[in-house]
Scaffold this motif. Structure first.
Motif, mmCIF file in Angstrom:
data_model
loop_
_atom_site.group_PDB
_atom_site.id
_atom_site.type_symbol
_atom_site.label_atom_id
_atom_site.label_comp_id
_atom_site.label_asym_id
_atom_site.label_seq_id
_atom_site.Cartn_x
_atom_site.Cartn_y
_atom_site.Cartn_z
ATOM 1 N N TYR A 3 0.849 -1.194 0.170
ATOM 2 C CA TYR A 3 0.049 0.123 0.052
ATOM 3 C C TYR A 3 0.880 1.308 0.052
ATOM 4 O O TYR A 3 1.961 1.077 0.452
ATOM 5 N N VAL A 4 0.252 2.318 -0.538
ATOM 6 C CA VAL A 4 1.059 3.659 -0.650
ATOM 7 C C VAL A 4 0.213 4.604 -0.064
ATOM 8 O O VAL A 4 -0.982 4.643 -0.527
ATOM 9 N N VAL A 5 0.725 5.537 0.510
ATOM 10 C CA VAL A 5 -0.017 6.885 0.822
ATOM 11 C C VAL A 5 0.471 7.865 -0.066
ATOM 12 O O VAL A 5 1.514 8.143 -0.330
ATOM 13 N N THR A 6 -0.705 8.410 -0.392
ATOM 14 C CA THR A 6 -0.829 9.409 -1.600
ATOM 15 C C THR A 6 -0.821 10.681 -0.855
ATOM 16 O O THR A 6 -0.984 11.075 0.430
ATOM 17 N N GLU A 7 -1.074 12.017 -1.817
ATOM 18 C CA GLU A 7 -0.853 13.225 -1.490
ATOM 19 C C GLU A 7 -2.157 13.637 -0.617
ATOM 20 O O GLU A 7 -2.171 14.584 -0.137
ATOM 21 N N ASN A 8 -3.264 12.734 -0.797
ATOM 22 C CA ASN A 8 -4.281 13.135 0.257
ATOM 23 C C ASN A 8 -3.891 13.180 1.772
ATOM 24 O O ASN A 8 -4.797 13.753 2.335
ATOM 25 N N GLU A 49 -9.408 2.773 6.883
ATOM 26 C CA GLU A 49 -9.518 3.610 8.237
ATOM 27 C C GLU A 49 -8.983 5.267 7.747
ATOM 28 O O GLU A 49 -9.167 5.889 8.679
ATOM 29 N N CYS A 50 -8.586 5.263 6.650
ATOM 30 C CA CYS A 50 -7.869 6.884 6.379
ATOM 31 C C CYS A 50 -9.285 7.640 5.893
ATOM 32 O O CYS A 50 -9.856 7.321 5.128
ATOM 33 N N PRO A 51 -9.512 8.526 6.832
ATOM 34 C CA PRO A 51 -10.653 9.511 6.610
ATOM 35 C C PRO A 51 -10.408 10.298 5.209
ATOM 36 O O PRO A 51 -11.492 10.627 4.692
ATOM 37 N N ALA A 52 -8.843 10.708 4.852
ATOM 38 C CA ALA A 52 -8.694 11.273 3.848
ATOM 39 C C ALA A 52 -8.572 10.531 2.450
ATOM 40 O O ALA A 52 -8.216 11.025 1.278
ATOM 41 N N LYS A 53 -8.888 9.158 2.453
ATOM 42 C CA LYS A 53 -8.705 8.343 1.436
ATOM 43 C C LYS A 53 -7.341 8.300 0.760
ATOM 44 O O LYS A 53 -7.246 8.430 -0.557
ATOM 45 N N ALA A 54 -6.259 8.354 1.613
ATOM 46 C CA ALA A 54 -4.863 8.819 1.208
ATOM 47 C C ALA A 54 -4.184 7.354 1.008
ATOM 48 O O ALA A 54 -3.031 7.479 0.332
ATOM 49 N N ILE A 55 -4.683 6.207 1.272
ATOM 50 C CA ILE A 55 -3.900 5.156 1.159
ATOM 51 C C ILE A 55 -4.621 4.208 0.136
ATOM 52 O O ILE A 55 -5.743 4.001 0.228
ATOM 53 N N SER A 97 -7.581 18.803 -3.140
ATOM 54 C CA SER A 97 -6.752 18.283 -4.129
ATOM 55 C C SER A 97 -5.684 18.927 -4.448
ATOM 56 O O SER A 97 -5.374 19.851 -4.197
ATOM 57 N N ASP A 98 -4.737 18.192 -5.103
ATOM 58 C CA ASP A 98 -3.449 18.843 -5.665
ATOM 59 C C ASP A 98 -2.569 19.252 -4.661
ATOM 60 O O ASP A 98 -2.130 20.553 -4.429
ATOM 61 N N LYS A 99 -2.482 18.508 -3.523
ATOM 62 C CA LYS A 99 -1.651 19.068 -2.336
ATOM 63 C C LYS A 99 -0.206 18.637 -2.456
ATOM 64 O O LYS A 99 0.744 18.922 -1.677
ATOM 65 N N GLY A 100 0.047 18.008 -3.621
ATOM 66 C CA GLY A 100 1.575 17.402 -3.683
ATOM 67 C C GLY A 100 2.547 18.481 -3.456
ATOM 68 O O GLY A 100 3.629 18.510 -2.967
ATOM 69 N N LYS A 101 2.210 19.778 -3.881
ATOM 70 C CA LYS A 101 3.216 20.729 -3.873
ATOM 71 C C LYS A 101 3.499 21.338 -2.536
ATOM 72 O O LYS A 101 4.405 22.177 -2.306
ATOM 73 N N LEU A 102 2.628 20.815 -1.541
ATOM 74 C CA LEU A 102 2.688 21.273 -0.254
ATOM 75 C C LEU A 102 3.765 20.224 0.486
ATOM 76 O O LEU A 102 3.866 20.328 1.717
ATOM 77 N N PHE A 103 4.188 19.149 -0.005
ATOM 78 C CA PHE A 103 4.981 17.971 0.615
ATOM 79 C C PHE A 103 5.938 18.642 1.184
ATOM 80 O O PHE A 103 6.954 19.385 0.636
#
Length: 109
Positions: A3-8, A49-55, A97-103
């Motif tokens: 599994y991978v955690v994404t920008e969400n 379990e992820c409320p942000a659907k990031a996984i 969405s598009d939160k990648g730039k905030l990493f």
């Protein structure tokens, strides 16, 4: 498969996933979590379990952009084994969405 955690996860970092992971394969950055792909046993209990659907599974198209980030920072950030407090403004960021730039590459404090 892992599994991978994404920008969400960025700026949300709820950490509900950490509580259910049987192998403690989550690592904490300043503003997101990552999964160590060599430790993940592909059980899938973290995903719902992820409320942000990031996984997502690494077979999901959304995972490809974040798989390397997970692998890289799992080797640099501290392991997290217990749920902490999410950011106070996590709910405001959850559906953006598009939160990648905030990493942030900084480890959790």
């Amino acid at each position: 498969m892992t599994y991978v955690v994404t920008e969400n996860c960025i700026r949300c970092k709820y950490m509900d996933c950490v509580e259910v992971c049987p192998v403690d394969c989550f690592y904490a950055g300043e503003n997101m979590l990552v999964i160590n792909p060599s430790e993940c046993i592909d059980c899938g209990v973290c995903e719902p379990e992820c409320p942000a659907k990031a996984i997502v599974p690494d077979s999901d198209d959304r995972a490809s952009a974040w798989a390397e980030t997970n692998a890289t920072y799992a080797g640099q950030w501290p392991r997290i084994t217990r749920k902490g407090e999410p950011p106070t403004d996590a709910d405001e960021w959850k559906d953006k969405s598009d939160k990648g730039k905030l990493f942030s590459a900084q480890p959790a404090a």
